[in-house]
Scaffold this motif. Sequence first.
Motif, PDB file in Angstrom:
ATOM      1  N   SER A 292       0.822  -1.212   0.000  1.00 49.71           N
ATOM      2  CA  SER A 292       0.000   0.000   0.000  1.00 49.71           C
ATOM      3  C   SER A 292       0.851   1.254   0.000  1.00 49.71           C
ATOM      4  CB  SER A 292      -0.942   0.003   1.209  1.00 49.71           C
ATOM      5  OG  SER A 292      -0.211   0.040   2.424  1.00 49.71           O
TER       6      SER A 292
ATOM      7  N   ARG B 293      -7.185  -2.718  10.194  1.00 54.29           N
ATOM      8  CA  ARG B 293      -7.025  -1.273   9.988  1.00 54.29           C
ATOM      9  C   ARG B 293      -6.594  -0.600  11.295  1.00 54.29           C
ATOM     10  NH1 ARG B 293      -9.774   2.186   6.499  1.00 54.29           N
ATOM     11  NH2 ARG B 293     -11.484   0.698   6.236  1.00 54.29           N
TER      12      ARG B 293
ATOM     13  N   LEU C 108      -2.638   7.616   5.176  1.00 50.79           N
ATOM     14  CA  LEU C 108      -3.787   7.815   4.294  1.00 50.79           C
ATOM     15  C   LEU C 108      -3.773   6.807   3.141  1.00 50.79           C
ATOM     16  CD1 LEU C 108      -3.930  11.718   4.148  1.00 50.79           C
ATOM     17  CD2 LEU C 108      -5.546  10.178   5.281  1.00 50.79           C
ATOM     18  N   ARG C 109      -2.572   6.514   2.635  1.00 48.65           N
ATOM     19  CA  ARG C 109      -2.463   5.522   1.558  1.00 48.65           C
ATOM     20  C   ARG C 109      -2.851   4.134   2.063  1.00 48.65           C
ATOM     21  NH1 ARG C 109       3.089   5.902  -1.609  1.00 48.65           N
ATOM     22  NH2 ARG C 109       1.912   4.595  -3.061  1.00 48.65           N
TER      23      ARG C 109
ATOM     24  N   ASN D  20      -4.859   3.560   4.496  1.00 50.70           N
ATOM     25  CA  ASN D  20      -6.296   3.601   4.739  1.00 50.70           C
ATOM     26  C   ASN D  20      -7.081   3.416   3.448  1.00 50.70           C
ATOM     27  OD1 ASN D  20      -7.950   3.849   7.078  1.00 50.70           O
ATOM     28  ND2 ASN D  20      -8.686   5.816   6.323  1.00 50.70           N
ATOM     29  N   ARG D  21      -6.636   4.069   2.373  1.00 48.39           N
ATOM     30  CA  ARG D  21      -7.326   3.910   1.085  1.00 48.39           C
ATOM     31  C   ARG D  21      -7.204   2.475   0.575  1.00 48.39           C
ATOM     32  NH1 ARG D  21      -5.190   9.162  -0.011  1.00 48.39           N
ATOM     33  NH2 ARG D  21      -3.429   8.252  -1.145  1.00 48.39           N
TER      34      ARG D  21
ATOM     35  N   ASP E  35      -9.635   0.520   2.545  1.00 46.32           N
ATOM     36  CA  ASP E  35     -10.991   0.875   2.115  1.00 46.32           C
ATOM     37  C   ASP E  35     -11.380   0.099   0.859  1.00 46.32           C
ATOM     38  OD1 ASP E  35     -11.692   2.642   4.097  1.00 46.32           O
ATOM     39  OD2 ASP E  35     -11.043   4.435   3.003  1.00 46.32           O
ATOM     40  N   SER E  36     -10.424  -0.021  -0.057  1.00 43.41           N
ATOM     41  CA  SER E  36     -10.684  -0.781  -1.275  1.00 43.41           C
ATOM     42  C   SER E  36     -11.006  -2.232  -0.945  1.00 43.41           C
ATOM     43  CB  SER E  36      -9.464  -0.711  -2.196  1.00 43.41           C
ATOM     44  OG  SER E  36      -9.663  -1.462  -3.369  1.00 43.41           O
TER      45      SER E  36
ATOM     46  N   THR F 233     -14.575  -2.428   0.463  1.00 47.37           N
ATOM     47  CA  THR F 233     -15.572  -2.304  -0.607  1.00 47.37           C
ATOM     48  C   THR F 233     -15.710  -3.617  -1.374  1.00 47.37           C
ATOM     49  OG1 THR F 233     -15.130   0.062  -0.872  1.00 47.37           O
ATOM     50  CG2 THR F 233     -16.169  -1.073  -2.725  1.00 47.37           C
TER      51      THR F 233
END
Length: 202
Positions: free
Chosen positions: A75, A116, A141-142, A144-145, A148-149, A152
Motif C-alpha cells: 500500500s 485497519r 492515508l495511503r 487507509n485507502r 478501504d478498497s 468495498t
Amino acid sequence: MRDPLPGTARIDARPVTTGSETSPNQLSDWLASHTDRLAEYWYREVVRRSAVSDPALRGLLRDFIGFLTTLVPSSVRSDRPQVIEVWNDASTLYGSLGALRGLAAGEVVEEFQIVRDALLRLVFTEGPELIGNELKLREALRINRFLDSGVTQASVGHTDALFFQLLESNGVPVGTGPELLEEIRTQLDGFRREVESLATSS
C-alpha cells in the motif's frame, strides 16, 4: 504470543537509520517485518468474534488472513498498482467466504476494521523513529485507502455470494462444506502465485 497492538504489548520495532528520513519503501519493509504478528492478531480476533470451531475453516481463515496481510506493505510501495488488483480480487473472495460463514455484511466490514486499527496504531506509535510527521500522515492515508478498497470489494463479494446462494439453493444457506472450502483455497493459491509472479518480474 504477544499481542501486536501498540499500547497492549510493545512490538520490537527496529528503526530504519539510513538517510535523513524514512522513505515509503523503507516504511513498507518495516511493515513487512511485522506482518506475521498482525496476521496472528487479525486471525485470533476473527475466530474469537465469530466463534469459528470447524478446524478446516479455521485453517483456511488463517491462511487467507496471512495472505491478505502480506499484501498490505504494498500500500506504500511503488508496486501498489499491480498488487491492488490482487488485493481487490482476494478481498472479494474473502467477502464471499464471509457470506458462506453466515456473516452479515457489516460483520465482514468489522473484520477488516480489525487490521485497519492495528496497522494505524502501529504506524503512529511504533513506526521508524526517523519517519517525519508529514510522511507518516501521507502514508497512513495511503494505507487507509488500500484497506478501504478491500472493505468495498469484500462487501461486493458478500452480496454476490448471497445472491447466488439464493438462486442455487432456494434460500437455504449453503454453508462451508469441504468442497467449497477447497475451491476457495484453490483460488487463494492462484492469488498467491500471481503475487509471486509480480515479484519475479519486478
